[in-house]
Design a protein around this motif. Sequence first.
Motif, PDB file in Angstrom:
ATOM      1  N   MET A   1      -8.741   1.941  -1.357  1.00 54.14           N
ATOM      2  CA  MET A   1      -9.446   2.775  -2.340  1.00 54.14           C
ATOM      3  C   MET A   1      -8.497   3.788  -2.974  1.00 54.14           C
ATOM      4  O   MET A   1      -8.489   3.974  -4.190  1.00 54.14           O
ATOM      5  CB  MET A   1     -10.629   3.499  -1.688  1.00 54.14           C
ATOM      6  N   LEU A   2      -7.680   4.439  -2.158  1.00 53.04           N
ATOM      7  CA  LEU A   2      -6.741   5.424  -2.687  1.00 53.04           C
ATOM      8  C   LEU A   2      -5.687   4.771  -3.576  1.00 53.04           C
ATOM      9  O   LEU A   2      -5.288   5.339  -4.601  1.00 53.04           O
ATOM     10  CB  LEU A   2      -6.089   6.198  -1.543  1.00 53.04           C
ATOM     11  N   ASP A   3      -5.247   3.576  -3.208  1.00 56.83           N
ATOM     12  CA  ASP A   3      -4.301   2.846  -4.051  1.00 56.83           C
ATOM     13  C   ASP A   3      -4.934   2.522  -5.397  1.00 56.83           C
ATOM     14  O   ASP A   3      -4.289   2.630  -6.444  1.00 56.83           O
ATOM     15  CB  ASP A   3      -3.841   1.553  -3.365  1.00 56.83           C
ATOM     16  N   TYR A   4      -6.192   2.117  -5.387  1.00 56.73           N
ATOM     17  CA  TYR A   4      -6.886   1.791  -6.637  1.00 56.73           C
ATOM     18  C   TYR A   4      -7.052   3.043  -7.508  1.00 56.73           C
ATOM     19  O   TYR A   4      -6.890   2.985  -8.725  1.00 56.73           O
ATOM     20  CB  TYR A   4      -8.246   1.147  -6.354  1.00 56.73           C
ATOM     21  N   ILE A   5      -7.352   4.161  -6.883  1.00 55.04           N
ATOM     22  CA  ILE A   5      -7.469   5.414  -7.627  1.00 55.04           C
ATOM     23  C   ILE A   5      -6.134   5.760  -8.279  1.00 55.04           C
ATOM     24  O   ILE A   5      -6.083   6.224  -9.420  1.00 55.04           O
ATOM     25  CB  ILE A   5      -7.980   6.549  -6.715  1.00 55.04           C
ATOM     26  N   ASP A   6      -5.030   5.527  -7.572  1.00 58.06           N
ATOM     27  CA  ASP A   6      -3.714   5.762  -8.158  1.00 58.06           C
ATOM     28  C   ASP A   6      -3.497   4.889  -9.389  1.00 58.06           C
ATOM     29  O   ASP A   6      -2.927   5.341 -10.384  1.00 58.06           O
ATOM     30  CB  ASP A   6      -2.614   5.503  -7.129  1.00 58.06           C
TER      31      ASP A   6
ATOM     32  N   ASN B   1     -10.234  -1.146  10.336  1.00 60.46           N
ATOM     33  CA  ASN B   1     -10.801  -1.686   9.089  1.00 60.46           C
ATOM     34  C   ASN B   1     -11.109  -0.563   8.102  1.00 60.46           C
ATOM     35  O   ASN B   1     -10.836  -0.690   6.901  1.00 60.46           O
ATOM     36  CB  ASN B   1     -12.069  -2.490   9.376  1.00 60.46           C
ATOM     37  N   ALA B   2     -11.665   0.542   8.598  1.00 59.79           N
ATOM     38  CA  ALA B   2     -11.978   1.676   7.734  1.00 59.79           C
ATOM     39  C   ALA B   2     -10.698   2.273   7.160  1.00 59.79           C
ATOM     40  O   ALA B   2     -10.644   2.642   5.984  1.00 59.79           O
ATOM     41  CB  ALA B   2     -12.762   2.732   8.509  1.00 59.79           C
ATOM     42  N   LYS B   3      -9.656   2.357   7.984  1.00 56.20           N
ATOM     43  CA  LYS B   3      -8.380   2.894   7.518  1.00 56.20           C
ATOM     44  C   LYS B   3      -7.814   2.017   6.401  1.00 56.20           C
ATOM     45  O   LYS B   3      -7.381   2.522   5.355  1.00 56.20           O
ATOM     46  CB  LYS B   3      -7.388   2.976   8.681  1.00 56.20           C
ATOM     47  N   ALA B   4      -7.860   0.697   6.588  1.00 55.72           N
ATOM     48  CA  ALA B   4      -7.367  -0.227   5.563  1.00 55.72           C
ATOM     49  C   ALA B   4      -8.188  -0.104   4.279  1.00 55.72           C
ATOM     50  O   ALA B   4      -7.623  -0.092   3.174  1.00 55.72           O
ATOM     51  CB  ALA B   4      -7.404  -1.657   6.094  1.00 55.72           C
ATOM     52  N   ASP B   5      -9.500   0.004   4.407  1.00 55.81           N
ATOM     53  CA  ASP B   5     -10.367   0.141   3.229  1.00 55.81           C
ATOM     54  C   ASP B   5     -10.082   1.441   2.476  1.00 55.81           C
ATOM     55  O   ASP B   5     -10.005   1.453   1.248  1.00 55.81           O
ATOM     56  CB  ASP B   5     -11.844   0.093   3.638  1.00 55.81           C
ATOM     57  N   MET B   6      -9.912   2.531   3.204  1.00 54.12           N
ATOM     58  CA  MET B   6      -9.631   3.814   2.558  1.00 54.12           C
ATOM     59  C   MET B   6      -8.275   3.782   1.854  1.00 54.12           C
ATOM     60  O   MET B   6      -8.121   4.329   0.756  1.00 54.12           O
ATOM     61  CB  MET B   6      -9.685   4.950   3.583  1.00 54.12           C
TER      62      MET B   6
ATOM     63  N   MET C   1       0.841  -1.185   0.000  1.00 50.10           N
ATOM     64  CA  MET C   1       0.000   0.000   0.000  1.00 50.10           C
ATOM     65  C   MET C   1       0.879   1.239   0.000  1.00 50.10           C
ATOM     66  O   MET C   1       1.757   1.369   0.840  1.00 50.10           O
ATOM     67  CB  MET C   1      -0.898   0.019   1.236  1.00 50.10           C
ATOM     68  N   LYS C   2       0.621   2.111  -0.934  1.00 50.18           N
ATOM     69  CA  LYS C   2       1.387   3.345  -1.023  1.00 50.18           C
ATOM     70  C   LYS C   2       0.784   4.433  -0.144  1.00 50.18           C
ATOM     71  O   LYS C   2       1.490   5.219   0.451  1.00 50.18           O
ATOM     72  CB  LYS C   2       1.447   3.837  -2.474  1.00 50.18           C
ATOM     73  N   ASN C   3      -0.525   4.487  -0.093  1.00 51.96           N
ATOM     74  CA  ASN C   3      -1.212   5.544   0.647  1.00 51.96           C
ATOM     75  C   ASN C   3      -1.395   5.135   2.098  1.00 51.96           C
ATOM     76  O   ASN C   3      -1.772   4.005   2.393  1.00 51.96           O
ATOM     77  CB  ASN C   3      -2.571   5.830   0.017  1.00 51.96           C
ATOM     78  N   LYS C   4      -1.157   6.062   2.984  1.00 51.28           N
ATOM     79  CA  LYS C   4      -1.355   5.822   4.408  1.00 51.28           C
ATOM     80  C   LYS C   4      -2.357   6.836   4.939  1.00 51.28           C
ATOM     81  O   LYS C   4      -2.253   8.031   4.665  1.00 51.28           O
ATOM     82  CB  LYS C   4      -0.034   5.955   5.183  1.00 51.28           C
ATOM     83  N   ILE C   5      -3.325   6.348   5.659  1.00 51.29           N
ATOM     84  CA  ILE C   5      -4.343   7.196   6.279  1.00 51.29           C
ATOM     85  C   ILE C   5      -3.998   7.303   7.763  1.00 51.29           C
ATOM     86  O   ILE C   5      -3.765   6.285   8.431  1.00 51.29           O
ATOM     87  CB  ILE C   5      -5.753   6.589   6.108  1.00 51.29           C
TER      88      ILE C   5
END
Length: 97
Positions: A36-41, A28-33, A1-5
């Motif tokens: 999502m951000l990785d997929y958007i990338d 769980n919400a942090k992992a899901d977000m 995962m590149k993005n960290k929340i």
Amino acid sequence: MKNKISDETIEYVGILAKLELSCEEKENAKADMEKMLDYIDILNELDTEDVAPLSHVFPVNNVFREDAVSQRDGSEDTLGNAPLSKSGCFKVPKTIG
């Protein structure tokens, strides 16, 4: 995962959404977000140079008829659907004694 929340971001999103999340739900919400951000990338890497922008997947056509001014009020057509009519009105069974 590149993005960290961050935890602060999850807390802020929970406040905005008026959610009370447990620690497990926050993780769980942090992992899901992050997913999502990785997929958007990944989507941002796609070449869309020759793709025309669109606002709808299907063509949007006006399905309404043209307005036409007439001198009729349509009452004859409406009363034509009534089982009983009298003097230009719907005739219904008496309901009050």
